[in-house]
Design an enzyme around this catalytic site. Structure first.
Site, PDB file in Angstrom:
ATOM      1  N   LYS A 179     -18.745 -11.995 -29.556  1.00 18.01           N
ATOM      2  CA  LYS A 179     -17.372 -11.583 -29.874  1.00 18.01           C
ATOM      3  C   LYS A 179     -16.465 -12.389 -28.933  1.00 18.01           C
ATOM      4  O   LYS A 179     -16.290 -12.039 -27.777  1.00 18.01           O
ATOM      5  CB  LYS A 179     -17.275 -10.077 -29.617  1.00 18.01           C
ATOM      6  CG  LYS A 179     -16.043  -9.317 -30.040  1.00 18.01           C
ATOM      7  CD  LYS A 179     -14.764  -9.995 -29.873  1.00 18.01           C
ATOM      8  CE  LYS A 179     -13.595  -9.155 -29.546  1.00 18.01           C
ATOM      9  NZ  LYS A 179     -12.470 -10.056 -29.192  1.00 18.01           N
ATOM     10  N   GLY A 232     -14.903  -9.343 -18.599  1.00 16.24           N
ATOM     11  CA  GLY A 232     -13.509  -9.035 -18.910  1.00 16.24           C
ATOM     12  C   GLY A 232     -12.934  -8.104 -17.860  1.00 16.24           C
ATOM     13  O   GLY A 232     -13.411  -8.046 -16.722  1.00 16.24           O
ATOM     14  N   GLU A 235     -10.886  -2.317 -16.666  1.00 14.68           N
ATOM     15  CA  GLU A 235     -10.501  -1.201 -17.543  1.00 14.68           C
ATOM     16  C   GLU A 235     -11.367  -1.174 -18.813  1.00 14.68           C
ATOM     17  O   GLU A 235     -11.912  -0.128 -19.191  1.00 14.68           O
ATOM     18  CB  GLU A 235      -9.031  -1.429 -17.885  1.00 14.68           C
ATOM     19  CG  GLU A 235      -8.330  -0.327 -18.586  1.00 14.68           C
ATOM     20  CD  GLU A 235      -6.964  -0.843 -19.072  1.00 14.68           C
ATOM     21  OE1 GLU A 235      -6.457  -1.850 -18.534  1.00 14.68           O
ATOM     22  OE2 GLU A 235      -6.444  -0.232 -20.006  1.00 14.68           O
ATOM     23  N   GLY A 237     -14.205  -2.732 -19.203  1.00 18.25           N
ATOM     24  CA  GLY A 237     -15.596  -2.567 -18.755  1.00 18.25           C
ATOM     25  C   GLY A 237     -15.964  -1.100 -18.596  1.00 18.25           C
ATOM     26  O   GLY A 237     -17.075  -0.679 -18.951  1.00 18.25           O
ATOM     27  N   GLU A 254     -19.327  -7.972 -16.084  1.00 10.76           N
ATOM     28  CA  GLU A 254     -18.694  -8.876 -15.108  1.00 10.76           C
ATOM     29  C   GLU A 254     -17.198  -8.626 -15.184  1.00 10.76           C
ATOM     30  O   GLU A 254     -16.545  -9.019 -16.155  1.00 10.76           O
ATOM     31  CB  GLU A 254     -19.001 -10.337 -15.462  1.00 10.76           C
ATOM     32  CG  GLU A 254     -20.474 -10.681 -15.453  1.00 10.76           C
ATOM     33  CD  GLU A 254     -21.101 -10.624 -14.083  1.00 10.76           C
ATOM     34  OE1 GLU A 254     -20.360 -10.438 -13.090  1.00 10.76           O
ATOM     35  OE2 GLU A 254     -22.325 -10.722 -13.989  1.00 10.76           O
ATOM     36  N   CYS A 288     -11.689 -14.790 -12.205  1.00  9.56           N
ATOM     37  CA  CYS A 288     -12.126 -13.514 -11.628  1.00  9.56           C
ATOM     38  C   CYS A 288     -12.295 -13.655 -10.126  1.00  9.56           C
ATOM     39  O   CYS A 288     -12.121 -12.704  -9.375  1.00  9.56           O
ATOM     40  CB  CYS A 288     -13.430 -13.079 -12.270  1.00  9.56           C
ATOM     41  SG  CYS A 288     -14.656 -14.389 -12.266  1.00  9.56           S
ATOM     42  N   GLU A 385      -5.426  -6.631  -9.312  1.00  9.45           N
ATOM     43  CA  GLU A 385      -5.765  -7.968  -9.793  1.00  9.45           C
ATOM     44  C   GLU A 385      -4.586  -8.490 -10.607  1.00  9.45           C
ATOM     45  O   GLU A 385      -4.212  -7.885 -11.618  1.00  9.45           O
ATOM     46  CB  GLU A 385      -7.018  -7.919 -10.665  1.00  9.45           C
ATOM     47  CG  GLU A 385      -7.443  -9.309 -11.104  1.00  9.45           C
ATOM     48  CD  GLU A 385      -8.628  -9.338 -12.054  1.00  9.45           C
ATOM     49  OE1 GLU A 385      -8.653  -8.532 -13.002  1.00  9.45           O
ATOM     50  OE2 GLU A 385      -9.505 -10.194 -11.861  1.00  9.45           O
TER      51      GLU A 385
HETATM   52  P1  NAD Z   1     -10.262  -8.109 -21.530  1.00 13.29           P
HETATM   53  O1  NAD Z   1     -11.039  -7.005 -20.895  1.00 13.29           O
HETATM   54  O2  NAD Z   1      -8.916  -7.827 -22.029  1.00 13.29           O
HETATM   55  O3  NAD Z   1     -11.082  -8.695 -22.769  1.00 13.29           O
HETATM   56  C1  NAD Z   1     -12.376  -9.242 -22.646  1.00 13.29           C
HETATM   57  C2  NAD Z   1     -13.075  -9.186 -23.990  1.00 13.29           C
HETATM   58  O4  NAD Z   1     -13.291  -7.807 -24.323  1.00 13.29           O
HETATM   59  C3  NAD Z   1     -12.262  -9.788 -25.147  1.00 13.29           C
HETATM   60  O5  NAD Z   1     -13.138 -10.442 -26.025  1.00 13.29           O
HETATM   61  C4  NAD Z   1     -11.664  -8.544 -25.798  1.00 13.29           C
HETATM   62  O6  NAD Z   1     -11.349  -8.729 -27.154  1.00 13.29           O
HETATM   63  C5  NAD Z   1     -12.787  -7.547 -25.622  1.00 13.29           C
HETATM   64  N1  NAD Z   1     -12.372  -6.131 -25.681  1.00 13.29           N
HETATM   65  C6  NAD Z   1     -11.132  -5.625 -25.441  1.00 13.29           C
HETATM   66  N2  NAD Z   1     -11.142  -4.277 -25.636  1.00 13.29           N
HETATM   67  C7  NAD Z   1     -12.409  -3.934 -25.971  1.00 13.29           C
HETATM   68  C8  NAD Z   1     -13.071  -2.700 -26.256  1.00 13.29           C
HETATM   69  N3  NAD Z   1     -12.431  -1.545 -26.240  1.00 13.29           N
HETATM   70  N4  NAD Z   1     -14.392  -2.729 -26.528  1.00 13.29           N
HETATM   71  C9  NAD Z   1     -15.076  -3.884 -26.516  1.00 13.29           C
HETATM   72  N5  NAD Z   1     -14.510  -5.096 -26.274  1.00 13.29           N
HETATM   73  C10 NAD Z   1     -13.199  -5.118 -25.989  1.00 13.29           C
HETATM   74  O7  NAD Z   1     -10.295  -9.292 -20.463  1.00 13.29           O
HETATM   75  P2  NAD Z   1      -9.578 -10.712 -20.559  1.00 13.29           P
HETATM   76  O8  NAD Z   1      -8.115 -10.488 -20.395  1.00 13.29           O
HETATM   77  O9  NAD Z   1     -10.088 -11.465 -21.749  1.00 13.29           O
HETATM   78  O10 NAD Z   1     -10.184 -11.439 -19.265  1.00 13.29           O
HETATM   79  C11 NAD Z   1      -9.649 -11.279 -18.013  1.00 13.29           C
HETATM   80  C12 NAD Z   1     -10.484 -10.350 -17.173  1.00 13.29           C
HETATM   81  O11 NAD Z   1     -11.843 -10.806 -17.130  1.00 13.29           O
HETATM   82  C13 NAD Z   1     -10.043 -10.303 -15.724  1.00 13.29           C
HETATM   83  O12 NAD Z   1     -10.043  -8.980 -15.265  1.00 13.29           O
HETATM   84  C14 NAD Z   1     -11.117 -11.112 -15.001  1.00 13.29           C
HETATM   85  O13 NAD Z   1     -11.256 -10.812 -13.638  1.00 13.29           O
HETATM   86  C15 NAD Z   1     -12.318 -10.799 -15.795  1.00 13.29           C
HETATM   87  N6  NAD Z   1     -13.345 -11.833 -15.609  1.00 13.29           N
HETATM   88  C16 NAD Z   1     -14.442 -11.533 -14.855  1.00 13.29           C
HETATM   89  C17 NAD Z   1     -15.423 -12.499 -14.625  1.00 13.29           C
HETATM   90  C18 NAD Z   1     -16.649 -12.189 -13.795  1.00 13.29           C
HETATM   91  O14 NAD Z   1     -17.583 -12.969 -13.832  1.00 13.29           O
HETATM   92  N7  NAD Z   1     -16.694 -11.103 -13.057  1.00 13.29           N
HETATM   93  C19 NAD Z   1     -15.269 -13.777 -15.162  1.00 13.29           C
HETATM   94  C20 NAD Z   1     -14.125 -14.059 -15.920  1.00 13.29           C
HETATM   95  C21 NAD Z   1     -13.169 -13.064 -16.139  1.00 13.29           C
END
Ligand code: NAD
Length: 481
Positions: A179, A232, A235, A237, A254, A288, A385
């Site tokens: 996805k 992602g 929240e 997660g 992650e 991240c 963050e």
């Molecule tokens: P996000 O949580 O908004 O979205 C991430 C993914 O999850 C997207 O594909 C989104 O469509 C999907 N998603 C959203 N709501 C969902 C739900 N209810 N159920 C299942 N999937 C859902 O994050 P983002 O804005 O795309 O990315 C930024 C975040 O990712 C930051 O917080 C960053 O720190 C984190 N991140 C972490 C790492 C790591 O390795 N720890 C690496 C890169 C980014």
């Protein structure tokens, strides 16, 4: 204008309900693609295709060496198409080409080759016991794929993070539904085409585009999905961990970070500055591991703050394809507004603007790299963050205080330490509550090193053998002799 489609069972499809959404380029605001706005029905089809592929002889009986060859072939194709992929990533992410040439493409290739190496080394164990009910037993284990894995990808390094998850999943023998983020559907879609060209059997890799609350949530809830690997926000997660528990899915999460870069008085400042700057501003601060909190010993804090603010002012912001550009556009206008609101909030709490806000290029979601002064560890800007190009210097007096400030956050992903004293370096590294510590560097990521966080930064690890293990179950077989 590109027309993106889902990849299900080796075929390209529009969303079953026929709906699409527009993808806009961060650096111009122009619409560059239409993307399927898929629903739970599309997710169900993709999961069933992946589940079916798990049982086909083509995949399950192909053998471990064949899986390794497919992964190497996919790596070859990414290398072949590296320029086109970099351009696609720059277009959809608004990020300068150089960063992807240096990081995302080589790391994607290396990750595929690293896990290709593991595919034919999934060895079980023989375990001696005292036998059972008076009979001797032969006890051995098999490492088996967990089954269908749902891979949920963020927008900040879409190709690389998709590969971080895809490579160990396929090496383990799983099949997957990817996805992609709704903000970055292009490069992952292209990856799907390369998967086909690599000869990976149809249905092993499926891609369903759409919104998180619809497509991502349906994937997490689907009873045939045995594992979710998510990168992602913290929240989302948290919501995924709750929902995945209902069907006892394995999860790798992650999540966000709030890294500290601790600079001691004896640090090699000339070496540190470019790395501190990269830690704050690489990928427009949308990483991240972004080291936005520079904790500096009080004796050097003011001078360091001045140098970093001056360096931030020198950074060239503009369109990703313009030669010499070092920082591009933020992912979308909503995110830009959110980052600006963080800065406004900090200024209202008493911070001062040392760099930023001047000469912002017109058109896209651009902002200048921003340095804030007068930040106290209790202020929201030092705790939340931001996920944008915003840094700050916070002074400390003692090692204890530095460790205390660094750890005083719900996050626990990564941190850096700058010092020439090996005792300070290793003793501080030991006390930091994070998954990764870099000494005299910023966040070196490598396919061989486990990557992930503690506390609210997540559960489990991407990369390394740890990631491979997370796509495998260990089954015990006991033969009474
Ligand atoms: P996000 O949580 O908004 O979205 C991430 C993914 O999850 C997207 O594909 C989104 O469509 C999907 N998603 C959203 N709501 C969902 C739900 N209810 N159920 C299942 N999937 C859902 O994050 P983002 O804005 O795309 O990315 C930024 C975040 O990712 C930051 O917080 C960053 O720190 C984190 N991140 C972490 C790492 C790591 O390795 N720890 C690496 C890169 C980014």
């Amino acid at each position: 204008m590109m027309n993106i489609q889902n990849l299900i069972g080796g075929q390209h499809h529009d969303a079953s309900a026929g709906h699409t959404f527009e993808k806009r380029a961060p650096s111009t605001g122009d619409c560059i693609a239409t993307v399927p706005a898929s629903t739970a029905e599309d997710v169900d089809r993709a999961v069933r295709a992946a589940h079916g592929a798990l049982q086909t002889a083509e995949w399950s009986r192909a053998g471990a060496a064949a899986r390794a060859r497919w992964l190497h072939r996919l790596a070859d194709l990414i290398e072949r198409d590296r320029d086109a992929l970099v351009e696609l990533l720059a277009l959809e992410q608004g990020r300068p080409l150089g960063e992807m040439r240096m990081m995302d493409i080589p790391m994607s290739v290396d990750t595929l080759r690293y896990f290709a190496g593991w595919a034919d080394k999934l060895e079980g164990r023989t375990i001696p016991t005292d036998g059972f009910m008076g009979r001797p037993t032969l006890n051995y284990t098999r490492r088996e794929p967990v089954g269908v894995a749902g891979l949920i990808i963020p927008w900040n390094a879409p190709l690389m993070i998709a590969v971080w998850k895809l490579a160990p999943a396929l090496a383990a023998g799983c099949t997957v539904v990817i996805k992609p983020s709704e903000d970055t559907p292009l490069a992952v879609s292209r990856l799907g085409e390369l998967v086909g060209e690599a000869g990976i059997p149809a249905g092993v890799v499926n891609i369903v585009h759409g919104m998180g609350a619809e497509v991502g949530a349906a994937l997490v809830a689907h009873p045939l999905v045995r594992k979710i690997s998510f990168t992602g926000s913290t929240e989302v997660g948290r919501a995924i961990a709750g929902e995945a528990a209902r069907t006892f899915k394995r999860v790798t999460l992650e999540l966000g970070g709030k890294a500290a870069q601790i600079v001691f008085a004896d640090a090699d400042i000339e070496r540190a500055i470019p790395s501190l700057i990269a830690g704050m501003f690489a990928n427009q601060g949308q990483t991240c591991a972004a080291g936005s909190r520079i904790l500096a010993h009080r004796s050097i804090a003011q001078a360091l703050e001045k140098r970093l603010a001056a360096a931030a002012r020198e950074i060239r912001v503009g369109s990703p394809s313009e030669p010499g550009v070092q920082m591009g556009a933020l992912i979308n206008s909503r995110h830009l507004a959110r980052v600006r609101a963080h800065i406004e909030g900090a200024l209202a709490e008493g911070a001062v603007l040392l760099a930023g806000n001047e000469n912002v290029p017109p058109g896209g979601n651009f902002m200048r790299p921003t340095m804030l002064g007068g930040v106290h560890p209790a202020m929201r800007i030092a705790r939340d963050e931001v996920f944008g190009p915003v840094g700050m210097v916070i002074p400390f007096d003692t090692e204890e205080e530095a460790v205390g400030i660094a750890n005083d956050t719900p996050f626990g992903l990564s941190a850096s330490i700058w010092t020439q004293n090996i005792c300070t370096a290793h003793s501080v590294a030991e006390r930091l509550e994070v998954g990764a510590v870099a000494i005299n560097s910023w966040s070196p990521i490598d396919a061989r090193l486990p990557w992930g966080g503690t506390k609210h930064s997540g559960i489990g690890r991407d990369l390394s053998k740890a990631a491979l293990d997370s796509y495998l179950e260990e089954k015990i077989i006991t033969a009474a002799l």
